[in-house]
Scaffold this motif. Structure first.
Motif, short mmCIF file in Angstrom:
data_model
loop_
_atom_site.label_atom_id
_atom_site.label_comp_id
_atom_site.label_asym_id
_atom_site.label_seq_id
_atom_site.Cartn_x
_atom_site.Cartn_y
_atom_site.Cartn_z
N ASP A 170 0.83 -1.22 0.00
CA ASP A 170 0.00 0.00 0.00
C ASP A 170 0.86 1.26 0.00
O ASP A 170 0.38 2.35 -0.31
N LYS A 171 2.14 1.13 0.33
CA LYS A 171 3.08 2.27 0.26
C LYS A 171 4.13 2.01 -0.82
O LYS A 171 5.25 2.55 -0.77
N LYS A 177 3.48 -3.71 -9.02
CA LYS A 177 3.69 -2.32 -9.41
C LYS A 177 5.07 -1.78 -9.02
O LYS A 177 5.67 -1.01 -9.78
N ALA A 186 9.51 2.04 -3.98
CA ALA A 186 9.34 3.40 -4.53
C ALA A 186 10.11 4.44 -3.73
O ALA A 186 9.72 5.60 -3.70
N ALA A 217 12.87 5.71 -0.30
CA ALA A 217 12.83 5.83 1.16
C ALA A 217 11.45 6.38 1.51
O ALA A 217 10.82 7.05 0.68
N ILE A 229 9.10 8.79 2.49
CA ILE A 229 9.16 10.25 2.55
C ILE A 229 8.49 10.77 3.83
O ILE A 229 8.97 11.73 4.46
N1 COA Z 1 7.40 7.21 0.60
C1 COA Z 1 6.24 7.13 1.24
N2 COA Z 1 5.09 6.76 0.66
C2 COA Z 1 5.14 6.47 -0.65
C3 COA Z 1 6.33 6.53 -1.40
C4 COA Z 1 7.49 6.92 -0.72
N3 COA Z 1 8.68 6.97 -1.33
N4 COA Z 1 6.05 6.19 -2.68
C5 COA Z 1 4.73 5.92 -2.73
N5 COA Z 1 4.19 6.08 -1.51
C6 COA Z 1 2.78 5.89 -1.12
C7 COA Z 1 1.91 7.06 -1.56
O1 COA Z 1 2.00 8.12 -0.62
C8 COA Z 1 0.55 6.39 -1.58
O2 COA Z 1 0.09 6.27 -0.25
P1 COA Z 1 -1.44 6.69 0.14
O3 COA Z 1 -2.28 5.75 -0.69
O4 COA Z 1 -1.51 6.42 1.60
O5 COA Z 1 -1.58 8.11 -0.27
C9 COA Z 1 0.86 4.99 -2.06
O6 COA Z 1 2.25 4.78 -1.80
C10 COA Z 1 0.61 4.79 -3.55
O7 COA Z 1 1.36 5.77 -4.26
P2 COA Z 1 0.71 6.75 -5.35
O8 COA Z 1 1.60 7.96 -5.45
O9 COA Z 1 -0.72 6.97 -5.05
O10 COA Z 1 0.85 5.85 -6.66
P3 COA Z 1 0.93 6.36 -8.17
O11 COA Z 1 0.74 5.16 -9.02
O12 COA Z 1 0.04 7.52 -8.39
O13 COA Z 1 2.45 6.88 -8.34
C11 COA Z 1 4.84 6.79 -8.02
C12 COA Z 1 3.53 5.99 -8.24
C13 COA Z 1 5.95 5.78 -7.72
C14 COA Z 1 5.18 7.56 -9.28
C15 COA Z 1 4.65 7.76 -6.84
O14 COA Z 1 4.17 7.03 -5.74
C16 COA Z 1 5.88 8.48 -6.40
O15 COA Z 1 6.34 9.41 -7.06
N6 COA Z 1 6.46 8.08 -5.24
C17 COA Z 1 7.58 8.76 -4.64
C18 COA Z 1 8.85 8.39 -5.33
C19 COA Z 1 10.01 9.13 -4.71
O16 COA Z 1 10.10 10.34 -4.73
N7 COA Z 1 10.96 8.36 -4.17
C20 COA Z 1 12.18 8.87 -3.62
C21 COA Z 1 12.08 9.08 -2.18
S1 COA Z 1 13.58 9.76 -1.55
#
Ligand code: COA
Length: 262
Positions: free
Chosen positions: A23-24, A60, A64, A66, A68
């Motif tokens: 889920d994350k 998927k 994704a 660390a 955040i």
């Molecule tokens: N840290 C914490 N939570 C994260 C995460 C991360 N790096 N990446 C994804 N999640 C969580 C989202 O907050 C979301 O949680 P929620 O449903 O409680 O809101 C869940 O995972 C699903 O992600 P979501 O963004 O809704 O999926 P998406 O298909 O729209 O997008 C990504 C997928 C990978 C493009 C997008 O999640 C993203 O950009 N993630 C961050 C990537 C990032 O910056 N990583 C480097 C961190 S230093």
């Protein structure tokens, strides 16, 4: 240790660790990093484990990044400690692990997820995988070794491009850049990983452990890789595996390695 965020399974001498926070998108929080360190440390000297596979749950994401939400309000000192502890506990630990560690990249490998994959010895990705460093979008830089390991594998120019633009690359491009060892359809990912592991499993575990040290030596500051190779080469001669390997060759049979470390 009671694992909350990882699933472990050992089958046919292969330890498969699945990061399990779907889920994350399997984001790496500190709890997950310490669980990964624990499972790896527990199996470090386990002769029944010949190789380790790290993958992510679901279709998927591998990882994704660390988590955040965990560091959004950190100050400079906390940020530094996050990076330092993570590198020690997981990323350097994986790179220097004496058994082969293979990343099965089943989707997004971003930030810390890409760094985890880059720390592994071998990377196989599914054709839907995408990888990159989005950190500068968040106002930070890769902190789990990404600035170093990306340049080591893809060259300095590509490291600048990918880190400064935060562009993601698809699996086929990553393969072309030398970041991956193979790309396969998602349904075949673990089969491909196992195909590679089966080859490794027929070889001497002792020699493999020494090869990992020697290859890594080239990338360590102040360490002479050629001198390390001489040392590690010499150590192999003391092992039962060496005696078995050479004897089996002379007797025209397959070696049976016990993998007893010296
Ligand atoms: N840290 C914490 N939570 C994260 C995460 C991360 N790096 N990446 C994804 N999640 C969580 C989202 O907050 C979301 O949680 P929620 O449903 O409680 O809101 C869940 O995972 C699903 O992600 P979501 O963004 O809704 O999926 P998406 O298909 O729209 O997008 C990504 C997928 C990978 C493009 C997008 O999640 C993203 O950009 N993630 C961050 C990537 C990032 O910056 N990583 C480097 C961190 S230093």
């Amino acid at each position: 240790m009671n694992y909350q965020n990882i699933i472990q399974q050992t089958e046919n001498e292969v330890l498969t660790i699945t990061i399990n926070r779907p889920d994350k998108l399997n984001a790496l929080n500190t709890q997950t990093i310490s669980e990964l360190n624990h499972i790896l440390s527990t199996n470090r000297n386990n002769n029944d484990v010949r190789a380790v596979v790290i993958t992510g749950s679901g279709q998927k994401a591998f990882v994704a990044g660390a988590d955040i939400s965990e560091f959004a309000d950190f100050n400079a000192e906390q940020g530094k400690m996050l990076s330092k502890n993570g590198q020690q506990l997981l990323f350097d630990y994986v790179e220097n692990y004496p058994k082969p560690v293979i990343a099965a990249i089943n989707g997004f490998a971003l930030g810390g997820g890409f760094e985890l994959a880059l720390s592994c010895h071998i990377r196989v990705a599914s054709d839907n995988a995408k990888m990159g460093f989005p950190e500068v979008t968040l106002g930070v830089i890769p902190g789990y070794g990404g600035t170093q390991r990306l340049a080591q594998l893809a060259g300095k120019g590509k490291a600048f491009e990918l880190i400064l633009t935060a562009d993601m690359v698809k699996a086929d491009e990553a393969l072309h850049l030398g970041l991956l060892n193979a790309v396969v359809p998602q349904a075949e990912l673990l089969n491909k990983v196992n195909e590679i592991i089966e080859k490794i499993k027929s070889k001497s575990p002792v020699a493999i452990a020494h090869a990992i040290i020697a290859i890594n030596a080239n990338y360590k500051d102040g360490v002479d890789g050629y001198a390390t190779e001489i040392e590690e080469f010499g150590k192999c001669f003391e092992s039962d595996d060496f005696k078995e390997g050479t004897q089996a060759f002379i007797e025209k049979r397959k070696p049976i390695f016990k993998g007893k470390m010296i």
